[in-house]
Design a protein around this motif. Sequence first.
Motif, PDB file in Angstrom:
ATOM      1  N   ALA A  57       6.492   8.287   9.089  1.00 13.76           N
ATOM      2  CA  ALA A  57       5.086   8.319   8.256  1.00 13.76           C
ATOM      3  C   ALA A  57       3.986   7.402   8.061  1.00 13.76           C
ATOM      4  O   ALA A  57       2.808   8.188   7.071  1.00 13.76           O
ATOM      5  N   ARG A  58       4.533   6.199   8.230  1.00 14.23           N
ATOM      6  CA  ARG A  58       2.844   5.396   7.890  1.00 14.23           C
ATOM      7  C   ARG A  58       1.756   5.863   8.942  1.00 14.23           C
ATOM      8  O   ARG A  58       0.307   5.566   8.786  1.00 14.23           O
ATOM      9  N   LEU A  59       2.405   6.511  10.192  1.00 13.57           N
ATOM     10  CA  LEU A  59       1.546   7.549  10.586  1.00 13.57           C
ATOM     11  C   LEU A  59       0.805   7.900   9.961  1.00 13.57           C
ATOM     12  O   LEU A  59      -1.561   8.127  10.385  1.00 13.57           O
ATOM     13  N   GLY A  71      -8.376   1.676   7.101  1.00 11.73           N
ATOM     14  CA  GLY A  71      -9.525   2.358   7.720  1.00 11.73           C
ATOM     15  C   GLY A  71      -8.825   3.112   8.983  1.00 11.73           C
ATOM     16  O   GLY A  71      -7.766   2.614   9.680  1.00 11.73           O
ATOM     17  N   GLY A  72      -8.793   3.861   9.971  1.00 12.03           N
ATOM     18  CA  GLY A  72      -8.918   4.498  11.020  1.00 12.03           C
ATOM     19  C   GLY A  72      -7.373   5.218  10.862  1.00 12.03           C
ATOM     20  O   GLY A  72      -7.300   5.101   9.852  1.00 12.03           O
ATOM     21  N   TYR A  73      -6.446   5.350  12.234  1.00  6.59           N
ATOM     22  CA  TYR A  73      -5.291   5.645  12.096  1.00  6.59           C
ATOM     23  C   TYR A  73      -3.987   4.418  11.787  1.00  6.59           C
ATOM     24  O   TYR A  73      -4.814   3.238  12.329  1.00  6.59           O
ATOM     25  N   ASN A  74      -3.252   3.722  11.890  1.00 13.37           N
ATOM     26  CA  ASN A  74      -2.180   3.450  11.797  1.00 13.37           C
ATOM     27  C   ASN A  74      -1.681   3.356  12.793  1.00 13.37           C
ATOM     28  O   ASN A  74      -0.158   3.198  12.576  1.00 13.37           O
ATOM     29  N   LEU A  75      -1.872   2.869  13.874  1.00 12.89           N
ATOM     30  CA  LEU A  75      -1.099   2.765  15.180  1.00 12.89           C
ATOM     31  C   LEU A  75      -0.638   1.951  15.369  1.00 12.89           C
ATOM     32  O   LEU A  75       0.457   1.497  16.303  1.00 12.89           O
ATOM     33  N   ASP A  76      -0.408   0.442  13.715  1.00 16.30           N
ATOM     34  CA  ASP A  76       0.035  -0.091  13.862  1.00 16.30           C
ATOM     35  C   ASP A  76       1.777  -0.184  14.191  1.00 16.30           C
ATOM     36  O   ASP A  76       2.605  -0.684  14.502  1.00 16.30           O
ATOM     37  N   ALA A  77       1.717   1.418  13.302  1.00 17.93           N
ATOM     38  CA  ALA A  77       2.967   1.384  13.674  1.00 17.93           C
ATOM     39  C   ALA A  77       4.073   1.813  15.023  1.00 17.93           C
ATOM     40  O   ALA A  77       4.848   2.499  14.817  1.00 17.93           O
ATOM     41  N   LEU A  97       1.306  -1.548   0.208  1.00 18.93           N
ATOM     42  CA  LEU A  97       0.029  -0.333   0.409  1.00 18.93           C
ATOM     43  C   LEU A  97       1.413   1.444   0.274  1.00 18.93           C
ATOM     44  O   LEU A  97       2.438   0.983   0.300  1.00 18.93           O
ATOM     45  N   MET A  98      -0.134   2.096   0.087  1.00 18.01           N
ATOM     46  CA  MET A  98       0.983   3.497   0.218  1.00 18.01           C
ATOM     47  C   MET A  98       1.241   3.951   0.968  1.00 18.01           C
ATOM     48  O   MET A  98       3.349   4.146   0.891  1.00 18.01           O
ATOM     49  N   ALA A  99       1.493   3.422   2.004  1.00 13.58           N
ATOM     50  CA  ALA A  99       1.771   2.967   3.546  1.00 13.58           C
ATOM     51  C   ALA A  99       3.072   2.306   3.306  1.00 13.58           C
ATOM     52  O   ALA A  99       4.223   2.507   4.539  1.00 13.58           O
ATOM     53  N   ASP A 100       3.617   1.368   3.128  1.00 14.43           N
ATOM     54  CA  ASP A 100       4.682   0.967   2.543  1.00 14.43           C
ATOM     55  C   ASP A 100       5.445   1.256   1.476  1.00 14.43           C
ATOM     56  O   ASP A 100       7.040   1.143   1.191  1.00 14.43           O
TER      57      ASP A 100
END
Length: 976
Positions: free
Chosen positions: A250-252, A230-236, A165-168
């Motif tokens: 930046a993933r957040l 969905g939501g915010y990427n809290l897993d980062a 994904l974009m986050a990656d």
Amino acid sequence: MNMMNRPVALGDPRLARRLARETEGEVLFGAGDRGRYATDASIYQIEPVGVLVPRRLEDVEAAIAICREEGVPVLPRGAGTSQCGQTVNRALVIDCTKHLRRVLSVDAEAGVARVEPGITLGALNDALKPHGRFFPVDPSTWARCTIGGMAGNNSCGAKSIRYGLMADNVLGIDALLADGSRFRFGDLPDILGADVPAGAADLVQRLRALGAREADEIAARFPPQLRRVGGYNLDALTPAARAAGRGNLARLLVGSEGGLAFSAALDLKLWPIKPRKVLGICQFPTFRAAMEAARHLVALDPEAVELVDRTMIDLGRSIPIYRATIDRMVRGEPDSLLIVEFHGHEEEPLLRGLDRLEEMMGDLGHRDAVVPATDAGFQAAIAEVREAGLNIMMSMKGDGKPVSFIEDCAVDLDHLADFTEKLNEVFAKHGTKGTWYAHASVGCLHVRPVLNMKDPAEVRTMRAIAEECFALVREYKGSHSGEHGDGIVRSEFNEPMFGARLTRAFEAVKDAFDPRGLLNPGRVVRAPRMDDRSLFRYGPGYAADPKVAPALDWSAWPGPQGGLLGAVEMCNNNGTCRKPNPDVMCPSYRATRNERDLTRGRANTLRLALTGQLGPEALASDEVAAALSLCVSCKACKRECPTGVDMAKMKIEAMHARAKARGVSAKDRLVAELPRWAPFAARVPFLANARNTVPGLATLAERALGFAAARRLPRFRRDAFRDDELPAPTGRGGEVILYPDPFNRYFEPENLRAAVRVLRAAGYEPALARPPQGRRPLDSGRTYLAAGMVDEARAEARRTLHALGRFGSPVVGIEPSDLFTLRDEFLSLLPGEETRRLAARAVLLSELIAREKPRLALRPVAPAAHIHGHCHQKSFSAFPAAVATLALVPGLKVLPIASSCCGMAGSFGYEAANQEASRAMAELSLLPAVRAVPEGELVVADGTSCRHQIADLGGGREALHSVRVLDMASSGRDDV
């Protein structure tokens, strides 16, 4: 103070004055501009406070500071293609697409590029191509979506199974925070350096503490799906993510929908280009069979597996631009297709992949069910259809449309067939059906139930379907938001999805970044209800203005105002018209990059005017006239817009309303009446052409009429083409009726005489229909339509139809804009069978030759011809015929020029007010290509306007009509 709770004045003059004084950006606070930015591609409409188009990053910094002081929320916006309502809000919209679109640096060896947020994905990949790299996140809107918008949504695209994904793929974000500070989010050390501002260091430590505190809840509640946005990427933020190298902060920010920070610059991960690809189009007898096959097909390690369902097949066939491609893609009558892509560096392994695909399909019980696509042209056409999937679905006419609200649910492939079957049962229970397409490779299908958002009962149905669908998603441990984000439509469902504890954690993150709610409030957290009709585009009170009476026939579209409003509402705001590539649509936007000058912007303006949202009698208003002022009526949107928005025809309606309310200007009337007074001008050309030859007259004419003194007007000819040069029709076999347009008749009669010779050389007997009682020559009414004088145009159409309708011979013209009036506008002026029969017989000379392939004895005339297609040639799919006809000339290499509108467009390019736009359109692609044509090679253009634009601005080159080239080749004439 939370800005969500503060009333904000629309068009706030104080805020507008401050922005104009303290920034260098364009400040757009008028009602029309606010209306054009009130919608995106979702079902919502929220009028912004105003719009700022920043010229530089400092303008954004200043605007955020001003809004913080004034208590006005801020909404960063890219292309405005969001499906969920992320890019509409009661806020100051900051449109980054016009100026903040640079590639700041490229390190090909390291595989990193730094870009500004307003650059489109297509422009970025064009810039990266010479480096052998590309950015792989590829949503279907790649030609117009911006990198900043993609980061805001955490975009995915067809190849996420390969690239993530974009986050990656975002390595770092240089962010402007709500408090005015600036900080780069990326891979940060556990102990931040001394050069980190105290506020930023405190923010990072708070975020990490939250991640550690909620790590177990995140592990338990976040769906184990690749496509979870969905939501915010809290897993980062968790210790485990940091230990695994996925703790990049930046993933957040990615997926935060502009609600945590403004992305001033983004560092992107680049990948090597794979130059080769092959496709296999798998045919399935049922939708379920396709869904069951998806988990097996991904075992072949494809780049993508994309679904096309039966609805999309049928709708695609109904759209002329896609019909041939769809027919080539399908074998028999399949219910669903899965398009499987293999990419690589060598062709042989890819072909083996196709063989394995054939074998697997056979093993699954679907033998001889793969259509291979190995040539680049077919692959590009398939990609165009797939990328237009949303717009193809939205081409349904009427109030019932496929609605985006459960668009991107994602489940494991093992559950995909059962999930989709149960969801179809939900649709059937509520009396509707869903359309399906997109990313079968990752279990994320774009599904849209067909509903009428103007009907409160169907809005309640939408709510019920959403709740039942999201319950199914949770049952299968999937993600309710798999690509397009949360926005308004899904944010309220984050708590059922993630639980109360993580929802409070999302709120804590928002408050840590933005305690006053400055940045895009109400998205992801603390959201309104998704079915709050006060936020809808078609909300309470939405209705057509009953006083609007269309002058043209719009009966193909159901609804009020004779179908006019329904035709305007076909614009779904997805923004295909923003594409930058040199087709035709939308030439004025490509020159100005203003939302107002875009087909979407004009359609929104007209919709607001037709429903009274711009005040009474707004169709005749200055606001509408301004929005349409740079529309060159190229007709490209009629063909290239997947939903067929015909802005040229809509402009006629607006011009007609304005002409009725305010009259017609002297300039417009002079042009409109050209066919009436041209016969007299041709008798005294020295007087008619005096404006070009007598010093000072051009300047006076500019002051009096608005024609630019710097441009020479077309020159009237004493040897104008006369009706008596050809016999009257007799109805004999082999006869064709020449239809002389006024422009070639009076300005370039040699083209019509060349057409007569070519027709005779091809074995035809050209004739010419006389007007009733020997009056002035027949006319299509084209010039009247351009001035909104519909009644006069209808009278000309009736006269022409009476004269031509009596014969069955082909009616042959050489000027695209005039000839296609018989095929298009005549049907709206005089609907009926007689008009349809004439339209079916009306052809350009090049179309006639390409279709019937008559024997022509031709000789070489030049080594190459560089041909520019008139907009109407392209819009009516007649340009290939012009190319094919020229290719009949021995030894002539025919080279189509990749160009959009020439920028002349009838009288448009002669008007003083349009000089900058006219030249800018021409300089986009046409004029540089013309100037580069080697001496001895020909420049060809079949449009009168195009030839004049090239003559004026093309560096001394002359363009010929293609019929002149054929005449030279057939008769031995060299008078070029």
